[in-house]
Design an enzyme around this catalytic site. Structure first.
Site, PDB file in Angstrom:
ATOM      1  N   TYR A  55       0.863  -1.186   0.000  1.00  0.00           N
ATOM      2  CA  TYR A  55       0.000   0.000   0.000  1.00  0.00           C
ATOM      3  C   TYR A  55       0.895   1.230   0.000  1.00  0.00           C
ATOM      4  O   TYR A  55       1.803   1.345   0.822  1.00  0.00           O
ATOM      5  CB  TYR A  55      -0.882  -0.004   1.251  1.00  0.00           C
ATOM      6  CG  TYR A  55      -1.806   1.201   1.392  1.00  0.00           C
ATOM      7  CD1 TYR A  55      -1.595   2.143   2.402  1.00  0.00           C
ATOM      8  CD2 TYR A  55      -2.872   1.390   0.536  1.00  0.00           C
ATOM      9  CE1 TYR A  55      -2.434   3.233   2.546  1.00  0.00           C
ATOM     10  CE2 TYR A  55      -3.721   2.488   0.670  1.00  0.00           C
ATOM     11  CZ  TYR A  55      -3.493   3.409   1.678  1.00  0.00           C
ATOM     12  OH  TYR A  55      -4.328   4.504   1.820  1.00  0.00           O
ATOM     13  N   ASP A  91       9.425   2.559  -0.565  1.00  0.00           N
ATOM     14  CA  ASP A  91       8.390   3.244   0.211  1.00  0.00           C
ATOM     15  C   ASP A  91       8.667   2.938   1.686  1.00  0.00           C
ATOM     16  O   ASP A  91       8.303   1.879   2.195  1.00  0.00           O
ATOM     17  CB  ASP A  91       6.997   2.760  -0.207  1.00  0.00           C
ATOM     18  CG  ASP A  91       5.918   3.393   0.656  1.00  0.00           C
ATOM     19  OD1 ASP A  91       4.716   3.171   0.363  1.00  0.00           O
ATOM     20  OD2 ASP A  91       6.249   4.083   1.637  1.00  0.00           O
ATOM     21  N   LYS A 140       4.723   8.923   8.736  1.00  0.00           N
ATOM     22  CA  LYS A 140       4.588   8.354  10.088  1.00  0.00           C
ATOM     23  C   LYS A 140       5.635   8.884  11.077  1.00  0.00           C
ATOM     24  O   LYS A 140       5.567  10.032  11.496  1.00  0.00           O
ATOM     25  CB  LYS A 140       4.584   6.829   9.985  1.00  0.00           C
ATOM     26  CG  LYS A 140       3.380   6.301   9.147  1.00  0.00           C
ATOM     27  CD  LYS A 140       3.384   4.814   9.048  1.00  0.00           C
ATOM     28  CE  LYS A 140       2.346   4.336   8.054  1.00  0.00           C
ATOM     29  NZ  LYS A 140       0.967   4.396   8.553  1.00  0.00           N
TER      30      LYS A 140
HETATM   31  P1  KE4 Z   1      -0.673   8.152   4.535  1.00  0.00           P
HETATM   32  O1  KE4 Z   1      -1.163   8.901   3.315  1.00  0.00           O
HETATM   33  O2  KE4 Z   1      -1.778   7.343   5.183  1.00  0.00           O
HETATM   34  O3  KE4 Z   1       0.059   9.082   5.527  1.00  0.00           O
HETATM   35  O4  KE4 Z   1       0.448   7.114   4.085  1.00  0.00           O
HETATM   36  C1  KE4 Z   1       0.130   6.165   3.099  1.00  0.00           C
HETATM   37  C2  KE4 Z   1       1.098   4.995   3.204  1.00  0.00           C
HETATM   38  C3  KE4 Z   1       2.121   4.884   2.286  1.00  0.00           C
HETATM   39  N1  KE4 Z   1       3.014   3.870   2.346  1.00  0.00           N
HETATM   40  C4  KE4 Z   1       2.946   2.936   3.328  1.00  0.00           C
HETATM   41  C5  KE4 Z   1       3.963   1.836   3.368  1.00  0.00           C
HETATM   42  C6  KE4 Z   1       1.920   3.006   4.301  1.00  0.00           C
HETATM   43  O5  KE4 Z   1       1.868   2.056   5.273  1.00  0.00           O
HETATM   44  C7  KE4 Z   1       0.981   4.046   4.248  1.00  0.00           C
HETATM   45  C8  KE4 Z   1      -0.158   4.163   5.259  1.00  0.00           C
HETATM   46  N2  KE4 Z   1      -0.343   3.043   6.129  1.00  0.00           N
HETATM   47  C9  KE4 Z   1      -1.690   2.812   6.616  1.00  0.00           C
HETATM   48  C10 KE4 Z   1      -1.666   1.671   7.622  1.00  0.00           C
HETATM   49  N3  KE4 Z   1      -1.291   0.448   7.049  1.00  0.00           N
HETATM   50  C11 KE4 Z   1      -2.262   4.050   7.201  1.00  0.00           C
HETATM   51  C12 KE4 Z   1      -3.478   3.855   8.057  1.00  0.00           C
HETATM   52  C13 KE4 Z   1      -4.698   4.459   7.444  1.00  0.00           C
HETATM   53  O6  KE4 Z   1      -4.897   4.304   6.207  1.00  0.00           O
HETATM   54  O7  KE4 Z   1      -5.477   5.072   8.224  1.00  0.00           O
END
Ligand code: KE4
Length: 434
Positions: free
Chosen positions: A150, A245, A273
């Site tokens: 993701y 990523d 994060k």
């Molecule tokens: P954000 O746009 O949510 O800040 O980051 C996206 C993203 C990008 N790359 C990786 C490897 C990530 O894990 C994420 C976001 N992770 C999720 C949890 N697995 C965020 C939680 C959510 O969607 O509320």
């Protein structure tokens, strides 16, 4: 709908009913909704260190830690006071500040092979910007991502994605047009042959391969020996940019993230994060000759009203400085996670249930699976209904795991040996009645 009703959560239930009147699904991000595990999402009021407290006054040992950012535990004093102080000088200028230079210098001093970095406000922004930059730099359109990874919710990435899309088994996302996703190629994680086939079939057309170097959005999935090294070699041979990523792994697996821990250099790296210490921060960085293509220096346009926001910067800067100045934190995180691993393994063995525990640094996940879990298909084939029951049993015992089998657990530096023991006791008791 099954409710988490062995613990009083009536106030969360009321709040959830009310939230759904004005917020789609009652949450501002789908994975918070408990939709796959069932039950009422718990509304939190405050948190400190290893513990979160919900609207009914229940205390939880937290293994989500805001999905990664709270690496030092909640309300880390240095970050809180830095935010409080800085807020008095205005919360945003929309003009450059020295603090942004200091943040960029700190990041480039911690992360190997990052010459320049651009701040954004989320991991999604970081990944979408890095992909645009790779396309602009190479003049190519296609890219490869891995099933179950993701990279945020930008259109091109919502193809066989992990996290909430895996949790809710969303195969195609309405609103993502064929035009937006036609250049997205996918391969199973850990399958180097499949990637080689894609590069052969799309010779000279692939701008980038983007990967979570240790995947966390299908549970924790560890790169098999030779996999990432093979991607690096393939990218060098084919003129493809390798994008790590590191939104999850960055500044969590080591000060220099997965690049340092694995000893593999990507061409571009994305962050989120931990980098913001709980405030909305993302970033992407890499070699100078690539980063110089970003506007206003180059013509790959990328922008953001609150990019480099002073409050977010001081939070992230304080967090990263803490981590850089205390490298022992990483060993401590690894040791805590190892203790959880060993204890969970003993508890699961005693339960007689098939299981797999995947762990890398302070990322760990438990899969009720008879076979190894090395990619998304393996994670999806596990007995995730049992995970969902286990989740609620643990929640009712005050242990807050991620509400999905397709997420990694995040350990914080605030989790003590006593917290680990309490977690393992809850696990033994939960498995006994599962
Ligand atoms: P954000 O746009 O949510 O800040 O980051 C996206 C993203 C990008 N790359 C990786 C490897 C990530 O894990 C994420 C976001 N992770 C999720 C949890 N697995 C965020 C939680 C959510 O969607 O509320």
């Amino acid at each position: 709908m099954q409710r988490t009703d062995m613990m009083n959560n009536s106030r969360s239930h009321e709040l959830f009913e009310r939230a759904q009147l004005t917020i789609p699904g009652g949450v501002n991000s789908p994975v918070r909704a408990f939709k796959s595990v069932g039950g009422t999402p718990l509304f939190m009021t405050h948190a400190k260190g290893a513990y979160m407290y919900d609207a009914d006054g229940n205390r939880y040992i937290d293994y989500i830690n805001s999905w990664g950012p709270m690496i030092m535990g909640h309300a880390w004093d240095a970050v809180v006071s830095a935010i409080q102080e800085r807020a008095a000088f205005s919360t945003s200028f929309g003009a450059p500040t020295e603090l942004e230079i200091e943040m960029a210098e700190l990041i480039t001093s911690m992360a190997p092979n990052i010459d320049m970095v651009r701040m954004v406000s989320s991991g999604t922004e970081a990944c979408m910007s890095a992909l645009r930059l790779a396309r602009g730099y190479t003049g190519r359109n296609k890219f490869i991502k891995f099933e179950g990874c993701y990279h945020g919710h930008a259109d091109a990435f919502l193809v066989k994605a992990g996290s909430g899309l895996a949790t809710f088994n969303i195969q195609t996302v309405p609103g993502v047009t064929a035009g937006a996703s036609m250049d997205t190629l996918t391969a199973p994680y850990n399958d180097l042959l499949a990637v080689k086939q894609l590069t052969h079939d799309n010779k000279g057309e692939i701008a980038a391969i983007i990967i979570e170097p240790v995947a966390g959005n299908m549970g924790c999935i560890v790169p098999q020996p030779g996999f990432l090294e093979g991607l690096r070699a393939l990218c060098d041979e084919e003129g493809i940019l390798l994008i790590f990523d590191e939104v999850m792994t960055g500044f969590r697996l080591a000060a220099g993230g997965a690049q340092e821990r694995l000893g593999i250099n990507a061409d571009l790296v994305t962050y989120g994060k931990v980098i913001g210490g709980g405030m909305p921060v993302g970033a992407f960085g890499g070699r100078q000759d690539i980063m110089e293509r970003i506007a206003p220096l180059g013509n790959v346009y990328q922008a953001g009203t609150l990019s480099g926001n002073p409050i977010a910067m001081i939070a992230g800067y304080t967090m990263l400085k803490t981590l850089r100045n205390n490298p022992g934190i990483y060993e401590a995180l690894d040791n805590t996670t190892k203790a959880i691993h060993i204890g969970m393994e003993d508890a699961l063995k005693a339960s007689g249930r098939p299981f797999v525990i995947n762990r890398f640094g302070s990322m760990i996940s438990v899969h009720f699976s008879e076979k190894p879990v090395n990619n998304f298909a393996d994670a999806a084939a596990a007995d995730n209904a049992t995970f969902n029951k286990f989740f609620h049993l643990m929640l009712n015992k005050g242990i807050y795991l991620p509400p999905s089998a397709f997420e990694t657990w995040f350990v914080s530096h605030a989790i003590s040996a006593a917290d680990v023991e309490a977690t393992l006791l809850a696990a033994r008791e939960s498995l006994a009645v599962l």
